[in-house]
Design an enzyme around this catalytic site. Sequence first.
Site, mmCIF file in Angstrom:
data_model
loop_
_atom_site.group_PDB
_atom_site.id
_atom_site.type_symbol
_atom_site.label_atom_id
_atom_site.label_comp_id
_atom_site.label_asym_id
_atom_site.label_seq_id
_atom_site.Cartn_x
_atom_site.Cartn_y
_atom_site.Cartn_z
ATOM 1 N N TYR A 30 -55.635 30.830 57.223
ATOM 2 C CA TYR A 30 -54.636 31.690 57.008
ATOM 3 C C TYR A 30 -54.730 32.526 58.037
ATOM 4 C CZ TYR A 30 -57.701 35.190 54.854
ATOM 5 O OH TYR A 30 -58.653 36.177 54.266
ATOM 6 N N ARG A 49 -55.871 33.804 67.032
ATOM 7 C CA ARG A 49 -56.663 33.641 66.070
ATOM 8 C C ARG A 49 -56.369 32.570 65.109
ATOM 9 N NH1 ARG A 49 -59.040 38.669 62.516
ATOM 10 N NH2 ARG A 49 -57.024 38.308 61.712
ATOM 11 N N ARG A 97 -56.985 12.303 46.774
ATOM 12 C CA ARG A 97 -58.234 13.085 46.980
ATOM 13 C C ARG A 97 -59.594 12.410 47.674
ATOM 14 N NH1 ARG A 97 -63.307 14.414 45.052
ATOM 15 N NH2 ARG A 97 -63.530 16.968 44.872
ATOM 16 N N HIS A 99 -63.084 13.304 50.545
ATOM 17 C CA HIS A 99 -63.536 14.365 51.399
ATOM 18 C C HIS A 99 -63.076 14.331 52.777
ATOM 19 C CE1 HIS A 99 -66.892 15.708 48.330
ATOM 20 N NE2 HIS A 99 -65.620 15.689 47.702
ATOM 21 N N LYS A 144 -60.804 31.361 59.907
ATOM 22 C CA LYS A 144 -60.257 32.430 58.534
ATOM 23 C C LYS A 144 -59.758 31.134 57.647
ATOM 24 C CE LYS A 144 -57.297 36.514 58.154
ATOM 25 N NZ LYS A 144 -58.404 37.211 57.501
ATOM 26 N N GLU A 176 -70.698 41.547 58.322
ATOM 27 C CA GLU A 176 -69.523 42.376 58.012
ATOM 28 C C GLU A 176 -69.288 42.619 56.775
ATOM 29 O OE1 GLU A 176 -66.130 39.351 58.948
ATOM 30 O OE2 GLU A 176 -67.132 37.971 58.024
ATOM 31 N N LEU A 200 -66.034 37.170 60.957
ATOM 32 C CA LEU A 200 -64.516 36.826 61.453
ATOM 33 C C LEU A 200 -64.491 37.943 62.666
ATOM 34 C CD1 LEU A 200 -61.820 35.428 60.530
ATOM 35 C CD2 LEU A 200 -61.131 37.465 60.060
HETATM 36 N N1 PMP Z 1 -63.944 40.129 58.283
HETATM 37 C C1 PMP Z 1 -63.080 39.271 57.366
HETATM 38 C C2 PMP Z 1 -63.853 38.447 56.607
HETATM 39 C C3 PMP Z 1 -61.860 39.474 57.047
HETATM 40 O O1 PMP Z 1 -61.246 38.853 56.101
HETATM 41 C C4 PMP Z 1 -61.050 40.360 57.754
HETATM 42 C C5 PMP Z 1 -59.785 40.763 57.684
HETATM 43 N N2 PMP Z 1 -58.801 39.781 58.186
HETATM 44 C C6 PMP Z 1 -61.496 41.048 59.068
HETATM 45 C C7 PMP Z 1 -62.960 40.935 59.047
HETATM 46 C C8 PMP Z 1 -60.761 42.181 59.865
HETATM 47 O O2 PMP Z 1 -59.793 41.440 60.814
HETATM 48 P P1 PMP Z 1 -58.824 42.062 61.085
HETATM 49 O O3 PMP Z 1 -59.310 43.400 61.937
HETATM 50 O O4 PMP Z 1 -58.120 41.056 62.110
HETATM 51 O O5 PMP Z 1 -58.004 42.703 59.831
#
Ligand code: PMP
Length: 290
Positions: A30, A49, A97, A99, A144, A176, A200
């Site tokens: 996403y 991204r 279904r 894998h 993502k 993070e 991310l």
């Molecule tokens: N880390 C994670 C796990 C996230 O879900 C997000 C939100 N998308 C971010 C960091 C921050 O990314 P962004 O600045 O692009 O919103």
Amino acid sequence: MIYLNGEYMPIEEARIPVLDRGFIFGDGVYEFVPVFERVPFRLHEHFARLERSLAAVKIPNPFSEATFAAVIDKLVAAHPSANQGVYFHITRGVAPRDHSFPKGLTPTVFVMANPLTLPTQKQVDEGLAVAVREDIRWLRCDIKSTSLLGHCMLRTEATGEGCAEVVLVRDGFLTEASSSNVLVVKDGVVLCPPKDHLILPGISYDVILELLAVHRIAHEVRPVREAELRGAEEVWITSSTKDVLAITRMDGKPVGDGRPGPLFRRMRTLFSALKTPPEKPAHRGSPEHD
Ligand code: PMP
């Protein structure tokens, strides 16, 4: 109104088959594009991204950058709010279904726009309380993925303790937060965890890196030890819905003096200015300016 597989329709009419691999396996990615005053912020970076996430899991990209932008424009125009967040969900598609990734599927594409909830003045002025937890997620957090069960478990634990977010550490290093990136100020230097497979690559994180470089604020991109996180003068959290906010309590203890710090305040002002388009110069009308 939402977008599903090339058509616009009310969300109540949207249907997805139960064998969609997004439903069966969480086999999808996403993207979230923030829109301020009806203008998408860093559209190209969000598209890039999404393209990287899709390539990483070998789902063909159903969008060109132009169609990606056109879908955003159409959904945003149909919605009364000036500030919105547009979610793109793309799964591998529908198949028996199995894998292994089946070949030749048509991806399922779902896009919706929601009003954007921006930080409150209290959150800006007082900062956020967070819990710190071991990062139990998988080892490809750079994708993502729609499989967010680890994020949801961790965040639920934190909100149960009255915290707004959960900051994650893996093997003694900061990664993070469940839906944000985290930066730390230690000895006057902003420490930024590297964009590797454990986090991310946040679009807002990149904005902060750019601002740090342009304004010559001391910073280092390098792994950040848990001890540096816990002993920091300031901790910042960045995301598309927060820009940058201060973390002022971690696991019930104050960060620094427990107030948002001076570097944070400077950074928030610089970030906000980026989102406000510069005023058009007034037309002066004198011949030399015509
Ligand atoms: N880390 C994670 C796990 C996230 O879900 C997000 C939100 N998308 C971010 C960091 C921050 O990314 P962004 O600045 O692009 O919103």
